[in-house]
Design a protein around this motif. Structure first.
Motif, short mmCIF file in Angstrom:
data_model
loop_
_atom_site.label_atom_id
_atom_site.label_comp_id
_atom_site.label_asym_id
_atom_site.label_seq_id
_atom_site.Cartn_x
_atom_site.Cartn_y
_atom_site.Cartn_z
N VAL A 293 3.00 -64.18 10.30
CA VAL A 293 1.55 -64.06 10.10
C VAL A 293 1.25 -63.38 8.78
O VAL A 293 0.36 -63.80 8.02
CB VAL A 293 0.93 -63.28 11.27
CG1 VAL A 293 -0.53 -62.96 10.99
CG2 VAL A 293 1.04 -64.08 12.56
N LEU A 294 1.97 -62.31 8.46
CA LEU A 294 1.73 -61.60 7.20
C LEU A 294 1.98 -62.51 6.00
O LEU A 294 1.35 -62.36 4.95
CB LEU A 294 2.62 -60.37 7.13
CG LEU A 294 2.26 -59.23 8.10
CD1 LEU A 294 3.29 -58.13 8.04
CD2 LEU A 294 0.86 -58.69 7.81
N ALA A 295 2.93 -63.45 6.15
CA ALA A 295 3.23 -64.36 5.04
C ALA A 295 2.22 -65.48 4.92
O ALA A 295 1.94 -65.97 3.83
CB ALA A 295 4.63 -64.94 5.23
N LYS A 296 1.60 -65.88 6.05
CA LYS A 296 0.73 -67.06 6.05
C LYS A 296 -0.75 -66.73 6.05
O LYS A 296 -1.56 -67.57 5.67
CB LYS A 296 1.04 -67.94 7.26
CG LYS A 296 2.42 -68.57 7.21
CD LYS A 296 2.64 -69.49 8.41
CE LYS A 296 3.99 -70.17 8.33
NZ LYS A 296 4.22 -71.07 9.48
N VAL A 302 -2.61 -56.97 10.93
CA VAL A 302 -1.77 -57.38 12.05
C VAL A 302 -1.17 -56.13 12.69
O VAL A 302 -0.57 -55.31 12.00
CB VAL A 302 -0.65 -58.33 11.59
CG1 VAL A 302 0.15 -58.82 12.79
CG2 VAL A 302 -1.23 -59.49 10.81
N PRO A 303 -1.35 -55.97 14.00
CA PRO A 303 -0.84 -54.76 14.65
C PRO A 303 0.67 -54.60 14.46
O PRO A 303 1.42 -55.58 14.44
CB PRO A 303 -1.19 -54.97 16.12
CG PRO A 303 -2.25 -56.01 16.13
CD PRO A 303 -2.01 -56.86 14.95
N VAL A 304 1.09 -53.36 14.33
CA VAL A 304 2.52 -53.06 14.24
C VAL A 304 3.13 -53.19 15.64
O VAL A 304 2.54 -52.76 16.63
CB VAL A 304 2.74 -51.64 13.69
CG1 VAL A 304 4.23 -51.30 13.68
CG2 VAL A 304 2.16 -51.54 12.28
N VAL A 305 4.32 -53.79 15.70
CA VAL A 305 5.02 -53.97 16.98
C VAL A 305 6.07 -52.88 17.12
O VAL A 305 6.98 -52.77 16.28
CB VAL A 305 5.67 -55.36 17.06
CG1 VAL A 305 6.36 -55.54 18.41
CG2 VAL A 305 4.62 -56.45 16.85
N SER A 401 -3.12 -73.51 2.70
CA SER A 401 -2.41 -72.72 1.71
C SER A 401 -1.90 -71.45 2.35
O SER A 401 -2.37 -71.03 3.41
CB SER A 401 -3.34 -72.38 0.53
OG SER A 401 -4.42 -71.57 0.97
N ALA A 402 -0.93 -70.84 1.72
CA ALA A 402 -0.39 -69.58 2.23
C ALA A 402 -0.32 -68.58 1.08
O ALA A 402 0.19 -68.91 0.00
CB ALA A 402 1.00 -69.79 2.82
N PRO A 403 -0.86 -67.39 1.25
CA PRO A 403 -1.53 -66.95 2.49
C PRO A 403 -2.95 -67.49 2.59
O PRO A 403 -3.57 -67.78 1.58
CB PRO A 403 -1.52 -65.42 2.35
CG PRO A 403 -1.56 -65.19 0.88
CD PRO A 403 -0.76 -66.30 0.25
N CYS A 404 -3.43 -67.65 3.82
CA CYS A 404 -4.74 -68.22 4.08
C CYS A 404 -5.74 -67.10 4.36
O CYS A 404 -5.51 -66.24 5.21
CB CYS A 404 -4.67 -69.16 5.29
SG CYS A 404 -6.26 -69.73 5.89
N ASP A 405 -6.86 -67.13 3.63
CA ASP A 405 -7.94 -66.17 3.86
C ASP A 405 -8.84 -66.74 4.96
O ASP A 405 -9.64 -67.64 4.72
CB ASP A 405 -8.73 -65.95 2.58
CG ASP A 405 -9.75 -64.81 2.72
OD1 ASP A 405 -10.21 -64.56 3.86
OD2 ASP A 405 -10.10 -64.18 1.71
N LEU A 406 -8.71 -66.20 6.16
CA LEU A 406 -9.42 -66.78 7.31
C LEU A 406 -10.92 -66.68 7.15
O LEU A 406 -11.66 -67.60 7.53
CB LEU A 406 -8.98 -66.08 8.59
CG LEU A 406 -7.59 -66.45 9.13
CD1 LEU A 406 -7.32 -65.68 10.41
CD2 LEU A 406 -7.48 -67.93 9.37
N ARG A 407 -11.40 -65.56 6.62
CA ARG A 407 -12.86 -65.41 6.49
C ARG A 407 -13.42 -66.43 5.50
O ARG A 407 -14.42 -67.09 5.77
CB ARG A 407 -13.20 -63.99 6.04
CG ARG A 407 -12.89 -62.94 7.10
CD ARG A 407 -13.37 -61.56 6.62
NE ARG A 407 -13.07 -60.56 7.64
CZ ARG A 407 -13.81 -60.35 8.72
NH1 ARG A 407 -14.87 -61.08 8.93
NH2 ARG A 407 -13.49 -59.41 9.60
N ALA A 408 -12.76 -66.56 4.35
CA ALA A 408 -13.23 -67.54 3.37
C ALA A 408 -13.10 -68.96 3.91
O ALA A 408 -13.98 -69.80 3.71
CB ALA A 408 -12.44 -67.38 2.07
N ALA A 409 -12.00 -69.21 4.62
CA ALA A 409 -11.82 -70.55 5.20
C ALA A 409 -12.87 -70.84 6.25
O ALA A 409 -13.38 -71.96 6.34
CB ALA A 409 -10.42 -70.66 5.81
N ASP A 410 -13.22 -69.85 7.05
CA ASP A 410 -14.25 -70.04 8.07
C ASP A 410 -15.58 -70.40 7.42
O ASP A 410 -16.30 -71.29 7.87
CB ASP A 410 -14.39 -68.76 8.90
CG ASP A 410 -15.42 -68.91 10.01
OD1 ASP A 410 -15.19 -69.76 10.89
OD2 ASP A 410 -16.43 -68.20 9.98
#
Length: 444
Positions: A293-296, A302-305, A401-410
């Motif tokens: 997720v951090l790469a894409k 992203v929460p730490v596991v 594209s990677a990484p993807c900006d979800l807000r801009a893509a939305d």
């Protein structure tokens, strides 16, 4: 699908225009319904399945009905096109034009080849057979299409509902049956030696036969709702499944009684190890997914596991020592505490996996929405509109594209939707789910 108006005297120009507008909307609604039926997952499954019994019989008739539906729809389309051509001859239609339009719009002016229904294997409105052609009014044709559509959709929806519900439930029950059978064998519960073993053998045969029948003849396991005339009104008949599920539960209780006497402690410790092992594997999967997720996905928290708790493993080792030394008074409360903690740990691990993969789910939803609108635009012949092409390509580049900006893509997808809605002449749809606050996680 809707009904047309009854016949009447010669229509004036305003009546003709209103009728053509209404018929145009009706034509679009019919076409939408037919395309939805054509693309229905249940119909595709029925086409590719090896059917038997009731389902084979009804699907053969339904395929014929669907073929006839398209034949009627083509005739309806031709009649509407002819009426529009006549109306467009002059701005002010002549009396002769109005007489012709009245006959076409209200009379029995739609001709369908008499062999069409016979070829499709479906009945026509008229009892007479062997005619070279048959004539219908638009109202009668719509009534016929409504009838064929309802009966066809009923078969498709019913079969799809049974296939969606029963096979998966049977498989889950069969998997549980296998686990129970292995456990029963380990404690000496076997066919011919213990009644519960005989029951397990019978349940296995019944479930195997039930699944084969459900897959090949789903309509045999469909219970229609009393008094319902809506297509697909009813529910899957789970009588046999429910009976076998209850029988398996009875067997499980019997085996539990044996285990309580012979190896209650060992069973619980083994289960604890399994739960903690699943929790560890889930956490490991979550850590791997977090890196992806951090790469894409860009600009996303992203929460730490966290790692697996060593304290639970230490307590489990202590429980095993208690069992080896027959310290039952200490083992019992420790096992009860560990069982709750292990379930909580597994739940936490699953929640961690869900939280870290949520951005990928949001991206997939945006991709699907974008492609759906593109397909809709293409169906209307507007795929080459420059503004739509530009906005589509911009949104697509963001999402792929990677990484993807979800807000801009939305926002880019929403702009494409709005542009598509304007071109199609419909109000833009504001999506119910946008990209939520990063602090809560995209899946919140």
């Amino acid at each position: 699908m809707a009904d047309t108006d009854p016949t009447g005297p010669v229509m004036d120009r305003d009546e003709v225009d209103r009728a053509l507008a209404r018929l145009g909307a009706e034509h679009e609604a019919i076409e939408t319904s037919l395309l939805a039926l054509q693309d229905h997952a249940g119909r595709r499954l029925l086409e590719g399945a090896r059917l038997t019994g009731i389902t084979e019989e009804r699907w053969t008739a339904t395929e014929a009905s669907i073929t006839l539906l398209w034949t009627y729809f083509d005739a309806y389309t031709d009649a509407l096109r002819t009426a529009r051509t006549i109306r467009s001859r002059r701005r002010w239609s002549s009396h002769e034009d109005l007489v012709e339009l009245t006959e076409l719009l209200r009379g029995d002016a739609v001709t369908v080849a008499g062999g069409a229904a016979a070829t499709a294997g479906a009945p026509t409105l008229h009892a007479a057979s062997g005619k070279l052609s048959e004539r219908y009014s638009l109202a009668a044709l719509v009534d016929r299409m409504n009838e064929l559509y309802a009966t066809s959709l009923d078969v498709v929806v019913a079969a799809d509902a049974v296939w969606s519900a029963l096979p998966a439930r049977i498989d889950l029950l069969a998997a549980e049956l296998q686990r129970t059978a292995r456990l029963a064998h380990s404690v000496g519960v076997r066919p011919g030696e213990h009644p519960a073993g005989d029951d397990l053998e019978r349940i296995t045969r019944t479930l195997t036969r039930l699944r084969e029948q459900v897959v090949s003849d789903p309509l045999a396991y469909w219970k229609r709702a009393e008094g319902s005339s809506a297509p697909g009104g009813g529910r899957p008949d789970t009588t046999v499944y429910d009976r076998e599920a209850r029988a398996l539960e009875d067997v499980r209780r019997e085996i539990d009684a044996v285990l309580t006497v012979r190896q209650d402690a060992e069973k619980r410790i083994v289960r604890l190890r399994d739960v903690l092992s699943r929790a560890d594997r889930t956490l490991a999967e979550a850590r791997t997914a977090r890196g992806e997720v951090l790469a894409k996905i860009a600009a996303t928290e992203v929460p730490v596991v966290s790692g697996p708790p060593t304290a639970l493993q230490e307590q489990l080792s202590t429980a095993a020592e208690y069992r080896r030394h027959a310290q039952w008074h200490r083992l019992s409360p420790l096992l009860e505490s560990l069982e709750q903690k292990a379930e909580d740990e597994l739940l936490r691990a699953r929640e961690s996996l869900t939280a870290v993969t949520a951005p990928l789910a949001v991206r997939a939803e945006l991709r699907g929405r974008l492609d759906a609108y593109k397909a809709k635009v293409a169906r209307h012949g507007l795929a080459e509109d420059p503004e739509l092409v530009e906005r589509y390509e911009k949104a697509r580049r963001m999402l792929w594209s990677a990484p993807c900006d979800l807000r801009a893509a939305d926002r880019a997808v929403l702009r494409y939707q709005q542009a598509a809605a304007e071109v199609l002449g419909t109000a833009p749809r504001v999506p119910e789910q946008g990209v939520p606050d990063d602090r809560r996680g995209p899946g919140a």
